[in-house]
Design an enzyme around this catalytic site. Structure first.
Site, PDB file in Angstrom:
ATOM      1  CE1 TYR A   1      -9.933  -1.689  38.440  1.00  0.00           C
ATOM      2  CE2 TYR A   1      -7.959  -3.047  38.702  1.00  0.00           C
ATOM      3  CZ  TYR A   1      -8.615  -1.980  38.109  1.00  0.00           C
ATOM      4  OH  TYR A   1      -7.963  -1.207  37.172  1.00  0.00           O
TER       5      TYR A   1
ATOM      6  CE  LYS B   1     -10.519  -1.235  33.729  1.00  0.00           C
ATOM      7  NZ  LYS B   1     -11.027   0.108  33.306  1.00  0.00           N
TER       8      LYS B   1
ATOM      9  CB  THR C   1      -5.857  -2.891  34.618  1.00  0.00           C
ATOM     10  OG1 THR C   1      -4.887  -3.416  35.513  1.00  0.00           O
ATOM     11  CG2 THR C   1      -7.097  -3.775  34.689  1.00  0.00           C
ATOM     12  CG  ASP C   2      -0.793  -4.891  34.860  1.00  0.00           C
ATOM     13  OD1 ASP C   2      -1.699  -4.582  35.650  1.00  0.00           O
ATOM     14  OD2 ASP C   2       0.429  -4.774  35.153  1.00  0.00           O
ATOM     15  CD  GLU C   3      -4.709  -5.168  39.447  1.00  0.00           C
ATOM     16  OE1 GLU C   3      -5.615  -5.826  39.977  1.00  0.00           O
ATOM     17  OE2 GLU C   3      -4.093  -4.258  40.006  1.00  0.00           O
TER      18      GLU C   3
ATOM     19  CG  LEU D   1       2.752   0.724  47.662  1.00  0.00           C
ATOM     20  CD1 LEU D   1       2.512   0.067  49.016  1.00  0.00           C
ATOM     21  CD2 LEU D   1       3.640  -0.166  46.808  1.00  0.00           C
TER      22      LEU D   1
ATOM     23  N   GLY E   1      -6.317 -13.026  48.270  1.00  0.00           N
ATOM     24  CA  GLY E   1      -6.171 -13.315  46.833  1.00  0.00           C
ATOM     25  C   GLY E   1      -5.109 -12.472  46.148  1.00  0.00           C
TER      26      GLY E   1
HETATM   27  P1  NAD Z   1      -9.287   6.741  39.757  1.00  0.00           P
HETATM   28  O1  NAD Z   1     -10.040   5.862  40.698  1.00  0.00           O
HETATM   29  O2  NAD Z   1      -8.248   7.651  40.277  1.00  0.00           O
HETATM   30  O3  NAD Z   1     -10.321   7.654  38.934  1.00  0.00           O
HETATM   31  C1  NAD Z   1     -11.516   7.163  38.405  1.00  0.00           C
HETATM   32  C2  NAD Z   1     -12.364   8.346  37.978  1.00  0.00           C
HETATM   33  O4  NAD Z   1     -13.580   7.834  37.424  1.00  0.00           O
HETATM   34  C3  NAD Z   1     -12.750   9.270  39.140  1.00  0.00           C
HETATM   35  O5  NAD Z   1     -12.585  10.613  38.758  1.00  0.00           O
HETATM   36  C4  NAD Z   1     -14.212   8.948  39.372  1.00  0.00           C
HETATM   37  O6  NAD Z   1     -14.956  10.041  39.883  1.00  0.00           O
HETATM   38  C5  NAD Z   1     -14.669   8.550  37.978  1.00  0.00           C
HETATM   39  N1  NAD Z   1     -15.843   7.667  38.013  1.00  0.00           N
HETATM   40  C6  NAD Z   1     -16.028   6.559  38.775  1.00  0.00           C
HETATM   41  N2  NAD Z   1     -17.240   6.030  38.547  1.00  0.00           N
HETATM   42  C7  NAD Z   1     -17.824   6.794  37.589  1.00  0.00           C
HETATM   43  C8  NAD Z   1     -19.063   6.753  36.906  1.00  0.00           C
HETATM   44  N3  NAD Z   1     -19.963   5.799  37.182  1.00  0.00           N
HETATM   45  N4  NAD Z   1     -19.328   7.692  35.975  1.00  0.00           N
HETATM   46  C9  NAD Z   1     -18.433   8.664  35.699  1.00  0.00           C
HETATM   47  N5  NAD Z   1     -17.247   8.768  36.320  1.00  0.00           N
HETATM   48  C10 NAD Z   1     -16.948   7.840  37.252  1.00  0.00           C
HETATM   49  O7  NAD Z   1      -8.716   5.747  38.667  1.00  0.00           O
HETATM   50  P2  NAD Z   1      -7.332   5.835  37.850  1.00  0.00           P
HETATM   51  O8  NAD Z   1      -6.265   5.214  38.662  1.00  0.00           O
HETATM   52  O9  NAD Z   1      -7.181   7.196  37.310  1.00  0.00           O
HETATM   53  O10 NAD Z   1      -7.676   4.822  36.658  1.00  0.00           O
HETATM   54  C11 NAD Z   1      -8.307   5.282  35.456  1.00  0.00           C
HETATM   55  C12 NAD Z   1      -8.502   4.105  34.526  1.00  0.00           C
HETATM   56  O11 NAD Z   1      -7.244   3.500  34.249  1.00  0.00           O
HETATM   57  C13 NAD Z   1      -9.382   2.994  35.115  1.00  0.00           C
HETATM   58  O12 NAD Z   1     -10.192   2.491  34.091  1.00  0.00           O
HETATM   59  C14 NAD Z   1      -8.390   1.951  35.601  1.00  0.00           C
HETATM   60  O13 NAD Z   1      -8.958   0.661  35.556  1.00  0.00           O
HETATM   61  C15 NAD Z   1      -7.291   2.114  34.565  1.00  0.00           C
HETATM   62  N6  NAD Z   1      -5.928   1.761  35.017  1.00  0.00           N
HETATM   63  C16 NAD Z   1      -5.414   2.298  36.178  1.00  0.00           C
HETATM   64  C17 NAD Z   1      -4.095   2.002  36.538  1.00  0.00           C
HETATM   65  C18 NAD Z   1      -3.478   2.574  37.786  1.00  0.00           C
HETATM   66  O14 NAD Z   1      -2.344   2.217  38.119  1.00  0.00           O
HETATM   67  N7  NAD Z   1      -4.106   3.490  38.495  1.00  0.00           N
HETATM   68  C19 NAD Z   1      -3.325   1.156  35.734  1.00  0.00           C
HETATM   69  C20 NAD Z   1      -3.893   0.607  34.567  1.00  0.00           C
HETATM   70  C21 NAD Z   1      -5.192   0.938  34.213  1.00  0.00           C
HETATM   71  O1  DAU Z   2      -1.657  -3.135  37.699  1.00  0.00           O
HETATM   72  C1  DAU Z   2      -2.481  -2.038  37.420  1.00  0.00           C
HETATM   73  C2  DAU Z   2      -3.366  -1.744  38.605  1.00  0.00           C
HETATM   74  O2  DAU Z   2      -2.532  -1.108  39.574  1.00  0.00           O
HETATM   75  C3  DAU Z   2      -4.551  -0.860  38.260  1.00  0.00           C
HETATM   76  O3  DAU Z   2      -5.395  -1.537  37.375  1.00  0.00           O
HETATM   77  C4  DAU Z   2      -5.330  -0.474  39.529  1.00  0.00           C
HETATM   78  O4  DAU Z   2      -6.372   0.425  39.203  1.00  0.00           O
HETATM   79  C5  DAU Z   2      -4.367   0.197  40.480  1.00  0.00           C
HETATM   80  O5  DAU Z   2      -5.019   0.518  41.691  1.00  0.00           O
HETATM   81  C6  DAU Z   2      -3.164  -0.715  40.758  1.00  0.00           C
HETATM   82  O6  DAU Z   2      -3.594  -1.882  41.512  1.00  0.00           O
HETATM   83  P1  DAU Z   2      -2.707  -2.466  42.695  1.00  0.00           P
HETATM   84  O7  DAU Z   2      -3.557  -3.306  43.559  1.00  0.00           O
HETATM   85  O8  DAU Z   2      -1.445  -3.077  42.186  1.00  0.00           O
HETATM   86  O9  DAU Z   2      -2.317  -1.057  43.417  1.00  0.00           O
HETATM   87  P2  DAU Z   2      -2.179  -0.646  44.943  1.00  0.00           P
HETATM   88  O10 DAU Z   2      -1.500   0.681  44.955  1.00  0.00           O
HETATM   89  O11 DAU Z   2      -3.459  -0.785  45.694  1.00  0.00           O
HETATM   90  O12 DAU Z   2      -1.164  -1.715  45.501  1.00  0.00           O
HETATM   91  C7  DAU Z   2       0.130  -1.905  44.925  1.00  0.00           C
HETATM   92  C8  DAU Z   2       0.791  -3.056  45.661  1.00  0.00           C
HETATM   93  O13 DAU Z   2       1.082  -2.622  47.004  1.00  0.00           O
HETATM   94  C9  DAU Z   2      -0.076  -4.278  45.789  1.00  0.00           C
HETATM   95  O14 DAU Z   2       0.737  -5.429  45.677  1.00  0.00           O
HETATM   96  C10 DAU Z   2      -0.660  -4.177  47.208  1.00  0.00           C
HETATM   97  C11 DAU Z   2       0.437  -3.462  47.960  1.00  0.00           C
HETATM   98  N1  DAU Z   2      -0.023  -2.591  49.088  1.00  0.00           N
HETATM   99  C12 DAU Z   2      -0.989  -1.679  48.831  1.00  0.00           C
HETATM  100  C13 DAU Z   2      -1.459  -0.845  49.812  1.00  0.00           C
HETATM  101  C14 DAU Z   2      -2.562   0.155  49.549  1.00  0.00           C
HETATM  102  C15 DAU Z   2       0.567  -2.693  50.331  1.00  0.00           C
HETATM  103  O15 DAU Z   2       1.491  -3.513  50.552  1.00  0.00           O
HETATM  104  N2  DAU Z   2       0.128  -1.857  51.324  1.00  0.00           N
HETATM  105  C16 DAU Z   2      -0.893  -0.963  51.149  1.00  0.00           C
HETATM  106  O16 DAU Z   2      -1.284  -0.269  52.117  1.00  0.00           O
END
Ligand code: NAD
Ligand code: DAU
Length: 352
Positions: free
Chosen positions: A158, A162, A132-134, A198, A291
């Site tokens: 988180y 990562k 992730t970019d985070e 979100l 944070g």
């Molecule tokens: P998600 O939470 O939707 O899915 C995670 C999956 O991993 C689920 O199916 C869960 O059952 C499985 N899992 C969790 N713990 C496990 C374990 N111990 N063993 C096996 N499986 C397990 O996550 P996502 O949003 O699909 O993200 C996938 C990957 O991409 C992550 O590594 C996340 O850090 C990265 N990522 C996500 C985003 C985003 O915007 N969602 C952006 C950049 C990177």
């Molecule tokens: O940047 C990549 C990341 O993006 C991934 O690594 C994470 O797995 C993914 O969950 C996501 O993280 P964020 O924290 O950015 O996503 P989230 O959807 O939780 O929140 C997006 C933005 O919206 C963040 O600034 C928090 C805000 N937010 C979120 C929720 C759930 C709100 O304002 N209200 C809300 O109820």
């Protein structure tokens, strides 16, 4: 055959579906089916011999050893993680277990397997770590977007977990020569996105006439990328990325949260008008996330210049597809809104 971890989650399931739509190379899908894993995402693959699902944990070394020995994958694409920042604030333990310990276990199993390979199989093997970019922390308004050379400054449990996993992957390459590539992507959105993040949360709350909770002043900025563009970026890096390198993936699409919410509201006004008035009436500012990172932005020039990758969707086209998908898949939404989902809503929003 490739081994995908976390292939029942949001991005993993999109990746598996796209992979099998474009190639006949089989996928072995290992997922623990936490609250975020959902086999309904993969329903269209039922009976498809190219997809094998294994219900299991990436922390289970014995299981991984056995899967690698039996299926002999040519690559591992590692998505499995705890992925929700708010959950990491309420309970960081699971993040350390899966993201750090789990990645370590997978790396060790991959190393033992890879060391036993020979010739082309050994040279061609890849461990692709999805990150992730985070990990880069938070940008000031005038800072340039994150490049691969930015220092790691994770701010949440988180992102710290990562970052730790990224460091392990890097070290297994430098120390043991494991052929790894890492991608660091911005915020994804699209089909099968669990409705506690979100964009899907705003869609499902709006349709239910519930408040749309915007944290703090809503001016936090994220870069948003349509999930299928992330999947194509991963395929490009898996195929052509240089070993040991990291590649940032992003959509050149920085937007403030409040603007995202307003765009979702106006698309819903168009596609599913509500007699009670515009959906934006439901926007409610709530206590900020502790944070809370202020701004993320991605410089994606490395993957573009080295591998010719570009996103296919603009935010305009991607968000319309996404809202349309949620409107067409209300049964999927209803199914994921289980008892456990309701518990999370009260944990995260009741005291705000
Ligand atoms: P998600 O939470 O939707 O899915 C995670 C999956 O991993 C689920 O199916 C869960 O059952 C499985 N899992 C969790 N713990 C496990 C374990 N111990 N063993 C096996 N499986 C397990 O996550 P996502 O949003 O699909 O993200 C996938 C990957 O991409 C992550 O590594 C996340 O850090 C990265 N990522 C996500 C985003 C985003 O915007 N969602 C952006 C950049 C990177
Ligand atoms: O940047 C990549 C990341 O993006 C991934 O690594 C994470 O797995 C993914 O969950 C996501 O993280 P964020 O924290 O950015 O996503 P989230 O959807 O939780 O929140 C997006 C933005 O919206 C963040 O600034 C928090 C805000 N937010 C979120 C929720 C759930 C709100 O304002 N209200 C809300 O109820």
């Amino acid at each position: 055959m490739i081994l995908v971890t976390g292939g029942a989650g949001f991005i993993g399931s999109n990746f598996v579906l796209d992979w099998l739509a474009q190639s006949d190379e089989p996928v072995l899908n290992l997922d623990a089916l936490t609250y975020a894993g959902n086999l309904a995402n993969l329903a269209s693959l039922q009976g498809d011999a190219r997809h094998t699902f294994v219900h299991g944990d990436i922390c289970n070394r014995e299981l991984i050893d056995q899967l690698l020995a039996t299926h002999r994958p040519r690559a591992i694409v590692h998505f499995a993680a705890e992925s929700h920042v708010d959950r990491s604030i309420h309970g960081p333990g699971a993040f350390m277990k899966t993201n750090v310990d789990g990645t370590f276990t997978l790396l060790e199993a991959a190393r033992a397997y890879w060391q036993g390979l020979e010739g082309e199989a050994k040279a061609g093997f890849r461990f692709h770590h999805v990150s992730t970019d985070e990990v880069y922390g938070s940008l000031k308004p005038t800072d340039p977007p994150f490049a691969e050379t930015n220092p790691y400054e994770p701010n949440s449990p988180y992102s710290a977990s990562k970052a730790a996993s990224d460091h392990l992957v890097r070290a297994w390459h430098h120390t043991y020569g494991l052929p790894v590539v890492t991608t660091n992507c911005s915020n994804n959105y699209g089909p099968y996105h669990f409705p506690e993040k979100l964009i899907p949360l705003m869609i499902v709350n709006a349709l239910a006439g519930k408040p749309l909770p915007v944290y703090g002043d809503g001016q936090q900025i994220r870069d948003w990328l349509y999930v299928k563009d992330h999947c194509s970026g991963i395929r490009a890096v898996l195929a052509g990325g240089r070993l040991g390198e990291t590649y940032n993936i992003g959509g050149w699409n920085e937007q403030a949260n409040i603007d995202i919410v307003k765009i979702v509201c106006s698309l819903l006004d168009e596609l599913r008008p509500d007699a009670a008035g515009p959906y934006s009436r439901l926007i409610t500012y709530v206590t900020d996330r502790p944070g809370h990172d202020r701004r993320y932005a991605i410089d994606a020039r490395k993957i573009e210049q080295e591998l010719g990758w570009r996103p296919a969707e603009t935010f305009q086209t991607g968000i319309r597809k996404t809202v349309e998908w949620y409107l067409a898949n209300e049964a999927w939404v209803a199914e994921v809104q289980s008892g456990a989902y309701k518990d999370w809503l009260s944990t995260n929003y009741q005291a705000r």
